[in-house]
Design an enzyme around this catalytic site. Structure first.
Site, short mmCIF file in Angstrom:
data_model
loop_
_atom_site.label_atom_id
_atom_site.label_comp_id
_atom_site.label_asym_id
_atom_site.label_seq_id
_atom_site.Cartn_x
_atom_site.Cartn_y
_atom_site.Cartn_z
N ASP A 1 -3.61 6.55 11.42
CA ASP A 1 -2.67 6.01 10.45
C ASP A 1 -1.39 6.84 10.52
OD1 ASP A 1 -1.23 5.11 8.28
OD2 ASP A 1 -2.78 5.50 6.78
N SER B 1 0.81 -1.22 0.00
CA SER B 1 0.00 0.00 0.00
C SER B 1 0.85 1.27 0.00
CB SER B 1 -0.95 0.01 1.20
OG SER B 1 -0.23 -0.08 2.42
N HIS C 1 1.10 5.53 6.37
CA HIS C 1 0.95 6.13 5.04
C HIS C 1 1.14 7.64 5.15
CE1 HIS C 1 -1.26 2.26 4.88
NE2 HIS C 1 -0.66 2.18 3.70
#
Length: 551
Positions: free
Chosen positions: A518, A267, A521
């Site tokens: 998160d 990802s 990312h």
């Protein structure tokens, strides 16, 4: 009076005009003959092209064949490249945070006006100011005398000489009279150490806006998800000894004319690929030719394709029973590259690889069809585990890079983006780790050592150096070492701003527990865009090197 007397103007006008015409035509003919002779003996086309575009466009295979002439902006190449990738169906699905939205062609998607707005990048020089967010390499020559030093050192034995090992030295030179060690480096653009420098404030702003890129994954759309600050968008990475140019999408597409760039991996690879698309989108809206399993975006003006292929670990994975490992548990064959993308490698010119974080997930490690270890799975404690998850990662890196470096039909550029650091402070992603409240890059004294990140980086670099020694083809291997550079960017993650839900929790609770967030990312726009500026620079320099060797 003589018929040619000066007192009779009508008598003199005709012969004078005829003489003037003859003289002019004769002079023009002489000029054209001389100019043609000069151009034949001294072609200036490439020099003019280099002046405007900064690089000379040569193919990546180093055979001296040039790209089609990119100088005419009004010419659009309608030819579709020979690119017949098909979706690779797999039994495994990616993690929930990496499920792609259903791909639609640009003609089918109905975006708000602001999403389709095209913004030309400003050519003005950015307004920069220095700050104390720096990385300095342990090289006594890397710092100019008298320059301030407010930084932490990278203590990596393999990089103590101040430069990363590269496969370039082993490249064959396309000349029977010269060998790889006879290159006159003075004629090449000096190599830039991109990975040691400082973060500096850049008030010229980001390369795009969150509402000007329709392919941006919502979880990384920090501004769209309500993040109140945005200064994290206004920092640039400044290498200590050179400049990292601001990304120019037009120049990049010209550099990649007729070529394919593939982002392969997890990802975080998706994060970087979407950053690249968002940057290029400001110059040209591409045609979506992909699907849920394989994203492909085609830029018609230069016949450039941007591809993303999902591969969690970059090595082969199976789910069938093996020895004492039952069905359903993922078996990673650490010595076998993932054929899901390896079958397409000859069709790619530049490949950017991303992996590492999935080695924290449950899996069984297999070498030579023998179970040698596992992560979150090892039912028989009486058996000795030979390989843990960190060692498995290092083996996988060596496997995939060796496959790239020995593939008989691949002569492109492989860029290994080093392990992307997360910033879960006070715990892991599922045990209360947090990056909430970080609004600017860390100062040297604020850096938090992450032992897992450090050892993963070390194993990755070791796998890279081992693969270089096995290289047999004419491809290039590059190690894009962003790990320590981005250790400073704890401000660049979405944190709790992962969705546009107006009722989401963004503050710590009464018990001090942080909300779900998160910290792996990267916000877009944000620090991740710098990765693609580095990719641009690495690709440009490699093309220039091959062009020089072929001359």
């Amino acid at each position: 009076m003589s018929p040619f007397s000066s007192k009779d103007p009508s008598a003199l006008s005709y012969p004078k005009s005829l003489l003037s015409i003859v003289t002019t035509v004769g002079g023009l003919a002489v000029f054209l003959i001389l100019a043609s002779s000069f151009l034949v003996s001294q072609p200036i086309g490439s020099a003019v092209h280099e002046y405007f575009y900064g690089v000379q466009q040569h193919s990546l295979d180093g055979d001296g064949v040039t790209f089609p002439d990119p100088r005419r902006d009004d010419v659009v190449n309608n030819d579709t490249p020979n690119f017949n990738l098909m979706a690779v169906e797999k039994n495994e699905n990616g993690p929930e945070d990496d499920k792609d939205q259903t791909s639609k062609s640009q003609d089918e998607k109905k975006e708000p006006d602001s999403k389709g707005e095209l913004i030309e990048n400003s050519t003005q020089k950015p307004v920069l100011s220095e700050s104390n967010h720096s990385v300095v390499q342990p090289n006594p020559e890397s710092k100019k005398e008298g320059e301030e030093s407010n930084s932490s050192s990278l203590q990596k034995e393999s990089k103590s000489e101040g430069s990363l090992p590269s496969s370039d030295a082993s490249e064959d030179v396309k000349s029977s009279s010269t060998g790889p060690n006879n290159i006159n480096e003075a004629k090449l653009d000096p190599e830039c150490d991109l990975y040691h420098g400082k973060w500096i404030s850049d008030q010229s702003g980001p390369l795009y806006r969150n509402d000007s890129c329709p392919v941006l994954t919502q979880m990384q759309n920090c501004q769209g998800n309500g993040r109140p600050d945005k200064d994290y968008e206004n920092w640039r990475w400044k290498p200590a000894q050179c400049d990292l140019p601001r990304f120019d999408p037009k120049k990049f597409l010209e550099l990649m004319r007729g070529k394919t760039l593939a982002f392969i991996g997890d990802s975080v690879a998706r994060n970087q690929m979407e950053s690249m698309l968002c940057i290029l989108w400001q110059y040209e809206v591409p045609k979506n030719r992909g699907n849920k399993k394989m994203q492909r975006y085609y830029f018609r003006s230069t016949s450039t394709m941007i591809v993303r292929i999902w591969s969690s670990w970059l090595v082969n994975q199976t789910s069938e029973p093996l020895d004492f490992a039952p069905a359903g548990v993922v078996k990673l064959h650490l010595d076998v590259p993932d054929e899901g993308f390896m079958q397409y490698i000859p069709q790619f010119d530049v490949v950017v690889l991303s992996s590492g974080h999935w080695f924290a997930k449950q899996s069984v490690y297999v070498l030579n069809n023998e179970i040698v270890g596992g992560q979150l799975w090892w039912p028989d404690k009486s058996r000795k585990m030979k390989v843990n998850n960190v060692e498995a990662f290092g083996i996988s890196v060596e496997t995939i890079l060796t496959a790239m470096a020995t593939h008989p039909k691949f002569s492109g550029i492989t860029i290994v983006r080093s392990f992307s650091p997360d910033h879960y402070e006070g715990g892991a992603w599922n045990t209360g780790g947090s990056c909430t409240g970080k609004v600017k890059p860390a100062e040297d004294g604020e850096l938090v050592e992450n032992g897992f990140t450090n050892i993963m980086h070390e194993k990755q670099f070791t796998g890279y150096t081992r693969a270089i020694k096995k290289k047999t083809n004419k491809s290039a291997l590059k190690f894009m070492d962003i790990t320590q550079v981005f250790a400073y960017r704890h401000d660049g993650h979405p944190g709790p701003y992962r969705s546009p839900d107006p009722n989401k929790i963004t503050k710590r609770g009464p018990d001090g527990k942080p909300p779900p967030q998160d910290c792996l990312h990267w916000c877009m726009p944000g620090p991740v865009d710098t990765w693609n500026e580095m990719v641009f620079d690495l690709v440009r320099r490699e093309i220039e090197r091959r062009q020089f060797n072929a001359s």
